[in-house]
Scaffold this motif. Structure first.
Motif, PDB file in Angstrom:
ATOM      1  N   ILE A  89       0.856  -1.182   0.000  1.00  0.00           N
ATOM      2  CA  ILE A  89       0.000   0.000   0.000  1.00  0.00           C
ATOM      3  C   ILE A  89       0.893   1.232   0.000  1.00  0.00           C
ATOM      4  O   ILE A  89       1.804   1.368   0.807  1.00  0.00           O
ATOM      5  N   SER A  90       0.607   2.149  -0.928  1.00  0.00           N
ATOM      6  CA  SER A  90       1.418   3.339  -1.113  1.00  0.00           C
ATOM      7  C   SER A  90       0.513   4.539  -1.370  1.00  0.00           C
ATOM      8  O   SER A  90      -0.608   4.379  -1.868  1.00  0.00           O
ATOM      9  N   ALA A  91       1.014   5.715  -1.039  1.00  0.00           N
ATOM     10  CA  ALA A  91       0.252   6.932  -1.329  1.00  0.00           C
ATOM     11  C   ALA A  91       0.055   7.070  -2.832  1.00  0.00           C
ATOM     12  O   ALA A  91       0.933   6.741  -3.625  1.00  0.00           O
ATOM     13  N   CYS A 140       1.017   4.013 -10.528  1.00  0.00           N
ATOM     14  CA  CYS A 140       0.519   2.785  -9.905  1.00  0.00           C
ATOM     15  C   CYS A 140      -0.912   3.041  -9.464  1.00  0.00           C
ATOM     16  O   CYS A 140      -1.146   3.773  -8.513  1.00  0.00           O
ATOM     17  N   ASN A 141      -1.842   2.467 -10.142  1.00  0.00           N
ATOM     18  CA  ASN A 141      -3.245   2.741  -9.848  1.00  0.00           C
ATOM     19  C   ASN A 141      -4.022   1.436  -9.868  1.00  0.00           C
ATOM     20  O   ASN A 141      -4.847   1.211 -10.726  1.00  0.00           O
ATOM     21  N   TYR A 156      -4.801   5.960  -1.724  1.00  0.00           N
ATOM     22  CA  TYR A 156      -3.779   4.912  -1.686  1.00  0.00           C
ATOM     23  C   TYR A 156      -3.959   3.939  -2.840  1.00  0.00           C
ATOM     24  O   TYR A 156      -5.054   3.729  -3.326  1.00  0.00           O
ATOM     25  N   SER A 157      -2.837   3.331  -3.247  1.00  0.00           N
ATOM     26  CA  SER A 157      -2.836   2.281  -4.252  1.00  0.00           C
ATOM     27  C   SER A 157      -2.114   1.067  -3.703  1.00  0.00           C
ATOM     28  O   SER A 157      -1.295   1.179  -2.796  1.00  0.00           O
ATOM     29  N   MET A 198       8.663  -0.323  -4.514  1.00  0.00           N
ATOM     30  CA  MET A 198       7.973  -0.390  -3.222  1.00  0.00           C
ATOM     31  C   MET A 198       8.922  -0.883  -2.130  1.00  0.00           C
ATOM     32  O   MET A 198       8.788  -0.517  -0.970  1.00  0.00           O
ATOM     33  N   SER A 199       9.888  -1.705  -2.495  1.00  0.00           N
ATOM     34  CA  SER A 199      10.860  -2.246  -1.531  1.00  0.00           C
ATOM     35  C   SER A 199      11.880  -1.204  -1.097  1.00  0.00           C
ATOM     36  O   SER A 199      12.322  -1.195   0.054  1.00  0.00           O
TER      37      SER A 199
END
Length: 182
Positions: free
Chosen positions: A106-108, A118-119, A127-128, A135-136
């Motif tokens: 989960i990311s802003a 990223c959608n 959030y997406s 992401m790592s």
């Protein structure tokens, strides 16, 4: 190479980059990253390795003085994600240096329609849920900040070098209980 001086000149000692070039070797970008860290030895670059599978670590993750980050599965930290770029690099070095959770993270989410890379849905419109070494990388950057603080507060090293922090992380020389308390 423009964002490295911008970060350092504003007091950053760690910079996180979640992007890669298409090249699979040690080229212009990796060389420039290494030169910059050599010039400013207390500055550590954390860079995503890429999402192209085995034998495909992308620049600038191939830089010798940067920490290249691969992705693992969130529910199995010992299992490298199949998409995660790995080494060896064309010159035989082991990469990525570290791995961290990178699947369905989960990311802003940008609220600017043209920047929504990223959608894939998430818990709300803000959030997406994204997958990739991008992401790592921020996870390792956060851990790096805690490791740097460990060397300062516990070991008394006022300005730890990037090489010391990188070696401590890769060789697990930093006890987790100290990091969690830092």
């Amino acid at each position: 190479t423009q964002y490295l001086p911008a970060g350092y000149n504003n007091g950053a000692k760690i910079i996180s980059g979640s992007w890669v070039f298409g090249t699979n070797g040690y080229g212009f970008a990796a060389n420039n990253f290494d030169k910059y860290v050599y010039q400013y030895p207390d500055f550590l670059v954390i860079q995503s390795a890429g999402n192209s599978g085995p034998g495909t670590v992308k620049e600038p993750g191939t830089a010798k003085n940067a920490i290249a980050v691969g992705a693992n599965f969130n529910n199995n930290i010992n299992m490298l994600a199949s998409f995660s770029s790995t080494g060896p690099t064309p010159d035989g070095r082991i990469k990525p240096d570290l791995i961290a959770p990178g699947v369905n993270t989960i990311s802003a989410k940008s609220q600017i329609p043209t920047i929504q890379v990223c959608n894939t849905g998430g818990p709300s419109v803000f959030y997406s849920s994204c997958t990739g070494t991008s992401m790592s990388t921020p996870t390792v950057a956060g851990l790096t900040a805690l490791a740097r603080e460990y060397f300062q507060k516990v070991k008394g090293v006022l300005n730890p070098s990037a090489a010391l922090v990188k070696a401590g992380l890769i060789n697990a020389e930093i006890p987790t209980d100290h990091i969690l308390m830092a």
